[in-house]
Motif scaffolding. Structure first.
Motif, short mmCIF file in Angstrom:
data_model
loop_
_atom_site.label_atom_id
_atom_site.label_comp_id
_atom_site.label_asym_id
_atom_site.label_seq_id
_atom_site.Cartn_x
_atom_site.Cartn_y
_atom_site.Cartn_z
N GLN A 96 0.82 -1.22 0.00
CA GLN A 96 0.00 0.00 0.00
C GLN A 96 0.85 1.27 0.00
OE1 GLN A 96 -2.70 -0.72 3.40
NE2 GLN A 96 -4.35 -0.87 1.90
N LYS A 97 2.09 1.15 0.45
CA LYS A 97 3.01 2.29 0.42
C LYS A 97 3.96 2.20 -0.77
CE LYS A 97 6.79 4.45 3.03
NZ LYS A 97 7.62 4.37 4.27
N ASN A 98 4.53 1.03 -1.01
CA ASN A 98 5.60 0.90 -2.01
C ASN A 98 5.09 0.91 -3.44
OD1 ASN A 98 7.70 0.90 -0.17
ND2 ASN A 98 7.68 -1.32 0.09
N ILE A 99 3.90 0.37 -3.73
CA ILE A 99 3.36 0.43 -5.09
C ILE A 99 3.13 1.87 -5.53
CG2 ILE A 99 1.41 -0.16 -6.57
CD1 ILE A 99 3.18 -2.49 -6.23
N PRO A 100 2.42 2.70 -4.72
CA PRO A 100 2.28 4.11 -5.11
C PRO A 100 3.61 4.83 -5.27
CG PRO A 100 0.68 3.55 -3.42
CD PRO A 100 1.61 2.38 -3.53
N LEU A 101 4.55 4.59 -4.35
CA LEU A 101 5.85 5.25 -4.46
C LEU A 101 6.60 4.77 -5.70
CD1 LEU A 101 7.14 5.23 -0.76
CD2 LEU A 101 6.51 7.22 -2.11
N GLY A 102 6.50 3.47 -5.99
CA GLY A 102 7.15 2.94 -7.18
C GLY A 102 6.60 3.55 -8.46
N LEU A 103 5.26 3.66 -8.55
CA LEU A 103 4.63 4.29 -9.71
C LEU A 103 5.05 5.74 -9.84
CD1 LEU A 103 0.97 2.90 -9.58
CD2 LEU A 103 2.45 2.87 -11.58
N PHE A 104 5.04 6.46 -8.72
CA PHE A 104 5.36 7.89 -8.71
C PHE A 104 6.80 8.14 -9.16
CE2 PHE A 104 6.87 11.74 -6.61
CZ PHE A 104 5.88 12.66 -6.93
N TRP A 105 7.76 7.54 -8.47
CA TRP A 105 9.16 7.82 -8.76
C TRP A 105 9.63 7.15 -10.06
CZ3 TRP A 105 11.14 11.84 -6.81
CH2 TRP A 105 10.78 12.27 -5.54
N GLY A 106 9.11 5.98 -10.35
CA GLY A 106 9.48 5.31 -11.59
C GLY A 106 9.07 6.12 -12.81
N THR A 107 7.83 6.64 -12.79
CA THR A 107 7.34 7.44 -13.92
C THR A 107 8.12 8.74 -14.05
OG1 THR A 107 5.13 6.50 -13.57
CG2 THR A 107 5.28 8.47 -14.95
N ILE A 108 8.40 9.39 -12.93
CA ILE A 108 9.17 10.64 -12.97
C ILE A 108 10.56 10.40 -13.57
CG2 ILE A 108 10.43 12.28 -11.52
CD1 ILE A 108 8.01 12.53 -9.77
N ILE A 109 11.22 9.33 -13.15
CA ILE A 109 12.55 9.02 -13.67
C ILE A 109 12.51 8.86 -15.19
CG2 ILE A 109 14.33 7.21 -13.77
CD1 ILE A 109 13.79 6.78 -10.74
N VAL A 110 11.53 8.11 -15.69
CA VAL A 110 11.45 7.85 -17.12
C VAL A 110 11.15 9.13 -17.90
CG1 VAL A 110 10.21 6.60 -18.93
CG2 VAL A 110 10.81 5.44 -16.81
N VAL A 111 10.23 9.95 -17.40
CA VAL A 111 9.91 11.21 -18.09
C VAL A 111 11.15 12.09 -18.20
CG1 VAL A 111 8.60 13.36 -17.93
CG2 VAL A 111 7.46 11.19 -17.46
N ILE A 112 11.90 12.22 -17.11
CA ILE A 112 13.12 13.04 -17.12
C ILE A 112 14.15 12.47 -18.09
CG2 ILE A 112 15.10 13.77 -15.73
CD1 ILE A 112 13.19 13.96 -13.33
N VAL A 113 14.37 11.15 -18.05
CA VAL A 113 15.34 10.50 -18.93
C VAL A 113 14.97 10.70 -20.40
CG1 VAL A 113 16.21 8.24 -19.69
CG2 VAL A 113 16.15 8.80 -17.25
#
Length: 487
Positions: free
Chosen positions: A255-272
């Motif tokens: 409940q904590k790590n899935i939202p954080l994974g989606l949030f930070w993973g997507t941000i990383i890819v957009v920036i890259v």
């Protein structure tokens, strides 16, 4: 031995969760799609804007999905979400689409690209072209296919699919470590290309404003169509952001790590993605970029010479190998969840008692993906279901509104930022994108197929028809479920 008493275990941490999001999104698209998009748009400013807009829309989709992922942390992800939002029928059609083409087709397509790029370093055997062309199968509405064409590439792709399926069969932690390594490597390779491009690349900032002398748009509507087509390419590169939800039941503190994974993973890819496109444009003028077949290799050759091509080929191989591994790992959990809910073949709900993985689901997925590789139809069929995928994306985002009403008291570790505007924007954009895609498909059908008298079909509608094939299976499993419940 495999049995149905064993259960999937929560073993994946936050870093692996982020790595799976990044790994699922970064495949081969970012190395190839920018050139096609440049030819469609003819403007460096528009190209960057499209990547930014596609990134923002993808991020809005991830934010919306994050709320649902936080409150429903079951293995199966989107399938479970649709079941709670819309009921068994819609959920089943979603799962059927994922099983039959979308995920299996993606595994086949991504792994085939990996095998293709090995030819930069190794010569893979193939039959003479005359022999390949002599073996022809005709599939109605799709066309002629050549099963033994590029057989060496196909065999290598099949070997890789089965190898990675075995890796994930022997434990989710093992598969997660593979995902961690290759996600880190692919991001590092792209960022290295960016740094080298801006430091030793003989580029120019004038390229950011230099317009194409070839691509022209007759009117504003043709420009809208071009932007939509370019967005489709960008979304293909960004696709896969929601795959992590499929494996939620095996993530620690999901409940904590899935939202954080989606949030930070997507941000990383957009920036890259934005950084690498800035590097492409800095090194190559828009006209040169638009004529490239592999823009990353052409950009790298300008400052690394022949080694640049080898560097990019290795980068694509690392990227696609990691993406294939992540897609294989998470996708099998969808079919497992369907079977676990008694809505698919019971054996797919089996969990290995020692490795705690959905072994049968992984095996069946590997076999089906291998058959798609041999058929050579994976790209065609996947293209036909892009339309369907976006229907489900839009419905998934709209589901936030439904669950706010149906499950108002359910604990939500995260509530989507900007509600109701962020999910509403994603839903509205999805509807607009679907409408323009359907228009483009109909227009292309009339111009390129109907006028020539070829027996083709509108891709978008074919995708819907293919999903409809799952309806008889739904009726069968639903009747069997009801019968067992009444016993």
């Amino acid at each position: 031995m495999i049995d149905t008493k064993a259960k999937l275990l929560q073993k994946l941490g936050l870093f692996t969760t982020i790595a799976l999001v990044v790994g699922a999104m970064i495949g081969s698209g970012i190395f190839k799609k920018p050139a096609v998009m440049a030819s469609q748009l003819g403007s460096p400013e528009l190209l960057l804007i499209v990547w930014v807009v596609a990134g923002i829309i993808t991020f809005f989709g991830a934010l919306t999905n994050t709320e649902i992922a936080g409150m429903i942390s079951e293995t199966g992800g989107q399938y479970i979400y649709f079941q709670k939002m819309y009921g068994d029928f819609t959920a089943y059609l979603y799962g059927w689409a994922m099983f039959s083409i979308v995920q299996a087709g993606s595994i086949a397509s991504i792994t085939y690209v990996f095998a293709e790029y090995t030819q930069y370093f190794f010569v893979l055997p193939r039959f003479p072209i005359a022999v390949e062309n002599a073996w022809i199968l005709h599939i109605p509405f799709i066309g002629d296919i050549y099963p033994i064409q590029n057989l060496g590439v196909k065999v290598l792709a099949i070997i890789v699919i089965n190898f990675l399926s075995a890796v994930n069969y022997f434990g989710v932690v093992f598969g997660g470590r593979v995902a961690n390594f290759f996600s880190t490597m692919k991001v590092a390779a792209i960022l290295l290309l960016v740094v080298l491009g801006f430091t030793i690349g003989n580029g120019s900032f004038d390229h950011f404003t230099l317009q194409s002398t070839v691509t022209h748009h007759a009117n504003s509507f043709s420009l809208i169509l071009a932007i939509t087509a370019a967005l489709s390419g960008a979304f293909w590169a960004y696709d896969g952001w929601n795959n992590i939800t499929y494996i939620a039941g095996e993530v620690k503190n999901a409940q904590k790590n899935i939202p954080l994974g989606l949030f930070w993973g997507t941000i990383i890819v957009v920036i890259v993605y934005i950084l690498i496109n800035l590097a492409y444009l800095y090194i190559l003028p828009i006209d040169v970029m638009s004529k490239s077949t592999l823009v990353a290799a052409d950009a790298a050759r300008t400052f690394l010479g022949n080694f640049g091509g080898a560097f990019v080929a290795a980068s694509v191989m690392i990227s696609t190998f990691g993406t294939s591994n992540g897609t294989i790992m998470v996708s099998a959990r969808v079919y497992y969840a369907m079977a676990d809910k008694k809505m698919f073949f019971p054996s797919l709900a089996s969990v290995h008692p020692k490795f705690q993985t959905p072994g049968v689901s992984l095996i069946v997925q590997a076999l089906w993906s291998s058959l798609l590789i041999l058929s050579g139809t994976f790209d065609t069929l996947t293209d036909m279901l892009i339309f369907v995928s976006w229907i489900f994306y839009g419905m998934g985002a709209y589901g936030v509104f439904i669950l706010r009403k149906k499950m108002p008291d359910t604990f939500r570790p995260y509530k989507v930022w900007g509600y109701p505007y962020v999910p509403a924007i994603f839903v509205i954009f999805s509807a607009f994108f679907l409408g323009i895609t359907l228009y483009n498909d109909i227009n292309n059908y009339v111009l390129n197929n109907f006028a020539k008298g070829e027996p083709r079909i509108i891709k978008s509608l074919f995708g819907l028809m293919f999903v409809a094939i799952g309806i008889p299976f739904y009726i069968y499993f639903k009747k069997r479920l009801n019968k067992n419940q009444n016993v």
